[in-house]
Design a protein around this motif. Structure first.
Motif, mmCIF file in Angstrom:
data_model
loop_
_atom_site.group_PDB
_atom_site.id
_atom_site.type_symbol
_atom_site.label_atom_id
_atom_site.label_comp_id
_atom_site.label_asym_id
_atom_site.label_seq_id
_atom_site.Cartn_x
_atom_site.Cartn_y
_atom_site.Cartn_z
ATOM 1 N N SER A 1 -23.745 -20.968 -40.637
ATOM 2 C CA SER A 1 -23.566 -20.084 -39.476
ATOM 3 C C SER A 1 -24.896 -19.396 -39.184
ATOM 4 C CB SER A 1 -22.488 -19.020 -39.758
ATOM 5 O OG SER A 1 -22.398 -18.106 -38.684
ATOM 6 N N LEU A 2 -25.161 -19.201 -37.906
ATOM 7 C CA LEU A 2 -26.374 -18.505 -37.496
ATOM 8 C C LEU A 2 -26.015 -17.099 -37.015
ATOM 9 C CD1 LEU A 2 -28.188 -21.288 -35.418
ATOM 10 C CD2 LEU A 2 -28.289 -20.855 -37.891
ATOM 11 N N GLU A 3 -26.973 -16.184 -37.177
ATOM 12 C CA GLU A 3 -26.772 -14.817 -36.691
ATOM 13 C C GLU A 3 -28.005 -14.351 -35.930
ATOM 14 O OE1 GLU A 3 -23.597 -12.740 -39.787
ATOM 15 O OE2 GLU A 3 -25.714 -12.129 -39.797
ATOM 16 N N PHE A 4 -27.750 -13.568 -34.899
ATOM 17 C CA PHE A 4 -28.820 -12.975 -34.114
ATOM 18 C C PHE A 4 -28.477 -11.489 -33.907
ATOM 19 C CE2 PHE A 4 -28.444 -17.413 -33.008
ATOM 20 C CZ PHE A 4 -29.757 -17.882 -33.106
ATOM 21 N N SER A 5 -29.511 -10.652 -33.904
ATOM 22 C CA SER A 5 -29.269 -9.220 -33.733
ATOM 23 C C SER A 5 -28.877 -8.930 -32.291
ATOM 24 C CB SER A 5 -30.513 -8.408 -34.111
ATOM 25 O OG SER A 5 -31.512 -8.556 -33.126
ATOM 26 N N GLU A 6 -28.133 -7.820 -32.095
ATOM 27 C CA GLU A 6 -27.717 -7.452 -30.738
ATOM 28 C C GLU A 6 -28.926 -7.134 -29.861
ATOM 29 O OE1 GLU A 6 -25.351 -3.948 -30.640
ATOM 30 O OE2 GLU A 6 -26.982 -2.625 -31.222
ATOM 31 N N ALA A 7 -30.035 -6.665 -30.485
ATOM 32 C CA ALA A 7 -31.246 -6.397 -29.712
ATOM 33 C C ALA A 7 -31.815 -7.703 -29.145
ATOM 34 C CB ALA A 7 -32.276 -5.698 -30.582
ATOM 35 N N THR A 8 -31.660 -8.780 -29.902
ATOM 36 C CA THR A 8 -32.120 -10.085 -29.427
ATOM 37 C C THR A 8 -31.363 -10.501 -28.164
ATOM 38 O OG1 THR A 8 -32.740 -10.828 -31.634
ATOM 39 C CG2 THR A 8 -32.221 -12.533 -30.028
ATOM 40 N N VAL A 9 -30.057 -10.308 -28.180
ATOM 41 C CA VAL A 9 -29.236 -10.676 -27.028
ATOM 42 C C VAL A 9 -29.554 -9.781 -25.837
ATOM 43 C CG1 VAL A 9 -26.866 -10.820 -26.164
ATOM 44 C CG2 VAL A 9 -27.413 -11.588 -28.485
ATOM 45 N N THR B 1 -25.935 -3.156 -27.555
ATOM 46 C CA THR B 1 -25.007 -4.267 -27.387
ATOM 47 C C THR B 1 -24.738 -4.536 -25.907
ATOM 48 O OG1 THR B 1 -23.959 -3.657 -29.466
ATOM 49 C CG2 THR B 1 -22.743 -5.160 -28.014
ATOM 50 N N HIS B 2 -24.894 -5.806 -25.514
ATOM 51 C CA HIS B 2 -24.604 -6.209 -24.129
ATOM 52 C C HIS B 2 -23.206 -6.824 -24.144
ATOM 53 C CE1 HIS B 2 -25.037 -8.308 -20.248
ATOM 54 N NE2 HIS B 2 -25.946 -7.371 -20.002
ATOM 55 N N TRP B 3 -22.203 -5.970 -23.824
ATOM 56 C CA TRP B 3 -20.825 -6.380 -24.018
ATOM 57 C C TRP B 3 -20.399 -7.488 -23.056
ATOM 58 C CZ3 TRP B 3 -18.629 -5.375 -28.336
ATOM 59 C CH2 TRP B 3 -19.011 -4.256 -29.058
ATOM 60 N N LEU B 4 -21.044 -7.598 -21.921
ATOM 61 C CA LEU B 4 -20.710 -8.696 -21.015
ATOM 62 C C LEU B 4 -21.061 -10.032 -21.661
ATOM 63 C CD1 LEU B 4 -19.665 -9.532 -18.265
ATOM 64 C CD2 LEU B 4 -21.999 -9.295 -17.359
ATOM 65 N N THR B 5 -22.202 -10.049 -22.356
ATOM 66 C CA THR B 5 -22.585 -11.274 -23.066
ATOM 67 C C THR B 5 -21.627 -11.549 -24.210
ATOM 68 O OG1 THR B 5 -24.907 -10.848 -22.525
ATOM 69 C CG2 THR B 5 -24.469 -12.384 -24.324
ATOM 70 N N VAL B 6 -21.214 -10.489 -24.919
ATOM 71 C CA VAL B 6 -20.246 -10.667 -26.011
ATOM 72 C C VAL B 6 -18.945 -11.253 -25.481
ATOM 73 C CG1 VAL B 6 -18.860 -9.440 -27.732
ATOM 74 C CG2 VAL B 6 -21.263 -8.811 -27.390
ATOM 75 N N ALA B 7 -18.527 -10.772 -24.318
ATOM 76 C CA ALA B 7 -17.280 -11.258 -23.749
ATOM 77 C C ALA B 7 -17.374 -12.724 -23.329
ATOM 78 C CB ALA B 7 -16.883 -10.386 -22.552
ATOM 79 N N ARG B 8 -18.562 -13.136 -22.882
ATOM 80 C CA ARG B 8 -18.727 -14.499 -22.373
ATOM 81 C C ARG B 8 -19.104 -15.502 -23.457
ATOM 82 N NH1 ARG B 8 -22.271 -13.247 -16.859
ATOM 83 N NH2 ARG B 8 -20.529 -12.466 -15.578
ATOM 84 N N LEU C 1 -23.011 -12.065 -34.229
ATOM 85 C CA LEU C 1 -23.898 -11.042 -33.665
ATOM 86 C C LEU C 1 -24.093 -9.945 -34.697
ATOM 87 C CD1 LEU C 1 -25.403 -10.365 -31.028
ATOM 88 C CD2 LEU C 1 -23.422 -8.972 -30.362
ATOM 89 N N ASP C 2 -25.351 -9.650 -35.016
ATOM 90 C CA ASP C 2 -25.700 -8.671 -36.052
ATOM 91 C C ASP C 2 -26.053 -7.330 -35.403
ATOM 92 O OD1 ASP C 2 -28.039 -8.717 -38.886
ATOM 93 O OD2 ASP C 2 -26.177 -7.627 -38.518
ATOM 94 N N ASN C 3 -25.994 -6.259 -36.224
ATOM 95 C CA ASN C 3 -26.396 -4.907 -35.796
ATOM 96 C C ASN C 3 -25.577 -4.384 -34.627
ATOM 97 O OD1 ASN C 3 -29.547 -6.233 -36.424
ATOM 98 N ND2 ASN C 3 -28.719 -4.594 -37.680
ATOM 99 N N VAL C 4 -24.317 -4.767 -34.549
ATOM 100 C CA VAL C 4 -23.460 -4.288 -33.469
ATOM 101 C C VAL C 4 -23.186 -2.798 -33.668
ATOM 102 C CG1 VAL C 4 -21.199 -4.484 -32.382
ATOM 103 C CG2 VAL C 4 -22.414 -6.536 -33.152
ATOM 104 N N GLY C 5 -23.381 -2.029 -32.606
ATOM 105 C CA GLY C 5 -23.192 -0.588 -32.687
ATOM 106 C C GLY C 5 -24.482 0.179 -32.800
ATOM 107 N N ALA C 6 -25.622 -0.540 -32.854
ATOM 108 C CA ALA C 6 -26.912 0.139 -32.955
ATOM 109 C C ALA C 6 -27.321 0.751 -31.627
ATOM 110 C CB ALA C 6 -27.989 -0.837 -33.433
#
Length: 643
Positions: free
Chosen positions: A508-516, A547-554, A539-544
């Motif tokens: 599994s791969l992970e990327f920080s929310e700042a990256t997104v 977070t771009h929640w539209l991207t999370v939703a999609r 998605l890493d560091n969620v809540g820092a």
């Protein structure tokens, strides 16, 4: 100095209020004591009057008749009065007695000392109420002693008509001593009440002072916080001019995350405290050092130009870079410092802070150092350090000095679910370095691609060996923003896993929310491309905070990993618990796995389990392990006791 000038009026106002409260309390207590003293005096005199009433009923009533008042006092009655009066005087209860007839004002009876009292004068008759006994002051004509005079209206035959007036003289010493004793007790009690009230006021003052201090200071380092910066910056930036500018330094520590990850937050706290003390030492007297949060600091310098500010920043960088000894181990951090000045970069704190943040970010991208906003490049020292670090890292990759550590992630039931790969550099000079110590110099360069390939190749090879040994744990690899936006990443992951013999579902791969958040549309497309290839993404560091929640939703994400600084506030911080609980519910509603990292205490483990978090990771459960120790550890720890 700016902070002191602002604090003094507040303190002065507080002390004025305190003084006013003290004066009001004192006046209230004194007035209360005076009122009670008067009540005691009145009641004492009333008691003396009642005593006279009793004496009169025993002496006058049995010895004096209406005829004695109207005509002449019978000799036998006079003798009885003399006898009773002698006895009362011997007992010290009475000093003298006079009885007047109200019919003609004649003196009916007087003891030998007061035979010359004469007739009842009109003045005395008018001054004495005839409906109840009264008390007043008198003086012994022979000795000058102060006496108590009690006027007792006398009804000889009980028909309701006052026939005579008896005046009894009593010694005042008993009355005065009784009043004095009561007064002393009263003033003592009043003093106790005043002391208690003052102590309560001072306690409230101390609590208010503590609350005021806590509102503008960081509890860990004792430095001012964001609110303190807001308060001291407003007057300093407003007063700034071209002749007398003001400067703001924004400082971020390099390598701090690695210390937290490898040694724990207790060690990180010691580093932050040491950095705070060093910044205070190099800060000019008029400056104010602020901890903004995490490993970020600010220094406000009133009446300071860019050259002076850069000199202070250089001194700060040098001071921060000195080793900090923690339990016998010397650790080092670096600093990226951005500098902005007012009025050139604005007069509002938000504007100046933003410009300093941009300069700091550029300094961090360059590998650390000091940058003044709007400069086109860093100093020669910064550039040379950047190039040197990249060259060393490239050589380390070729020489096999990089390795992966693995930190397990546990289900709430205690089973090992994942192994997160953590990059380490065996530096010949500085020892084992965490990724945070050097990746900042790599992420925006071409070297990130070979480094990503090496991490995937190493992680899949090691994961395949453990998979073949029967350990069905998934390998999680955290990659940089540039890797996410690389169109060839899905193919690279698939080919690398196949070459190692590791099933694709075991990685599994992970990327920080700042990256997104850097480029949400491109990030969403890249995440969808990975999911379409059958690669799980978290998605890493969620809540820092980014977070771009539209991207999370999609995006087809499988895991939401909660930010460690947020998790660290549990248990006990109600706001953090509600945020974490909300994120856990969001993950569940979206069909994702919620993962909490930075779990360092049993209390945090217990609270996260209560909130329904799916997986946990942190020092409270297991520290990062070298790859060579993972297989044996997995054999001994297929599951653990989580809560």
């Amino acid at each position: 100095m700016a902070s002191r000038r602002r604090a003094e009026p507040r303190a002065l106002t507080s002390w004025r209020v305190l003084l006013a409260v003290v004066v009001v309390l004192t006046a209230t207590v004194v007035a209360g004591v005076a009122a009670l003293q008067e009540q005691i005096r009145t009641r004492t005199l009333d008691s003396a009057v009642q005593g006279v009433v009793i004496i009169s009923s025993l002496v006058i009533d049995r010895s004096l008749t209406l005829n004695d008042l109207v005509d002449e006092l019978h000799p036998a009655n006079r003798a009885q009065l003399d006898t009773d009066l002698v006895l009362l005087r011997q007992r010290g209860e009475v000093r003298g007695l006079m009885i007047w007839s109200l019919t003609d004002g004649r003196l009916v009876y007087a003891d030998p000392d007061y035979l010359l009292a004469g007739r009842l004068t009109d003045a005395r008759r008018r001054s004495v109420p005839l409906d109840h006994p009264t008390a007043g002051n008198a003086t012994d004509p022979a000795t000058g002693e102060h006496l108590l005079e009690v006027n007792y209206p006398y009804d000889a035959n009980g028909d309701g008509i006052v026939d005579g007036l008896a005046v009894m003289l009593l010694p005042r010493r008993d009355v005065d001593s009784s009043i004095a004793r009561a007064t002393r007790l009263l003033y003592g009690g009043g003093l106790v009440v005043l002391v208690i009230a003052l102590a309560a006021v001072l306690q409230v003052r101390r609590r208010q002072s503590a609350q005021d201090h806590a509102a503008v200071h960081d509890p860990l380092t004792g430095l001012g916080n964001r609110e303190k910066l807001r308060r001291v910056a407003a007057p300093a930036l407003t007063a700034a001019s071209e002749r007398h500018p003001a400067a703001l330094l924004l400082l971020d520590l390099n390598g701090f995350k690695g210390i937290n990850d490898s040694l724990g937050h207790h060690a990180g706290d010691q580093v932050l405290t040491a950095v705070a003390r060093r910044l205070e030492q190099i800060c000019p007297g008029a400056g104010t050092v602020i901890r903004l949060g995490g490993d970020e600091f600010a220094v406000l310098l009133p009446r300071t130009g860019s050259e002076q500010a850069l000199a202070v920043a250089a001194a700060a960088r040098e001071a921060v870079s000195r080793p900090v000894v923690i339990e016998g181990l010397a650790v080092e951090v670096g600093a990226s410092i951005g500098v902005a000045t007012a009025p050139v970069h604005g007069r509002e704190l938000s504007a100046v802070l933003q410009q300093a943040d941009i300069a700091m970010y550029r300094a961090k991208k360059a590998g650390g150092g000091v940058l003044l906003h709007d400069e086109t490049a860093g100093t020669d020292e910064t550039g040379s350090r950047h190039v040197t670090q990249l060259a060393q890292l490239r050589q380390a990759l070729e020489d096999g000095l990089l390795e992966l550590y693995y930190q397990p992630t546990f289900a709430a039931t205690g089973e090992v679910r994942d192994l997160e790969a953590l990059l380490r550099w065996n530096h010949p000079q500085y020892g084992l370095l965490a990724a945070a110590d050097f990746l900042v110099a790599v992420e925006q360069t071409a070297m990130i691609k070979p480094l990503t390939a090496w991490m995937l190749r190493t992680a899949t090879a090691q994961g395949a060996a453990w998979y073949a040994a029967g350990h069905r744990t998934r390998i999680v690899v955290n990659l940089a923003a540039q890797s996410l936006l690389d169109d060839t990443l899905p193919a690279l992951v698939i080919e690398t896993a196949a070459a190692a013999g590791l099933p694709l579902e075991a990685i599994s791969l992970e990327f920080s929310e700042a990256t997104v958040a850097l480029d949400p549309p491109r990030a969403a497309t890249a995440l969808a491309r990975l999911a379409a290839a059958g690669i799980a993404v978290g998605l890493d560091n969620v809540g820092a905070g980014t977070t771009h929640w539209l991207t999370v939703a999609r995006a087809p994400l499988t895991r939401l990993k909660l930010d460690r600084e947020l998790v660290r506030l549990l248990p006990g911080n109600l706001a953090a618990e509600r945020i974490v609980g909300g994120l856990i519910r969001i993950a569940g509603d979206l069909g994702m796995t919620s993962v909490a990292v930075g779990v360092e205490t049993p209390g945090t483990v217990h609270r996260l389990t209560e909130l329904g978090c799916d997986e946990l990771q942190g020092f409270a459960l297991c520290r990062p392990l070298p790859a060579g120790e993972v297989s044996a550890w997995l054999s001994d720890h297929s599951s653990i006791e989580v809560a």
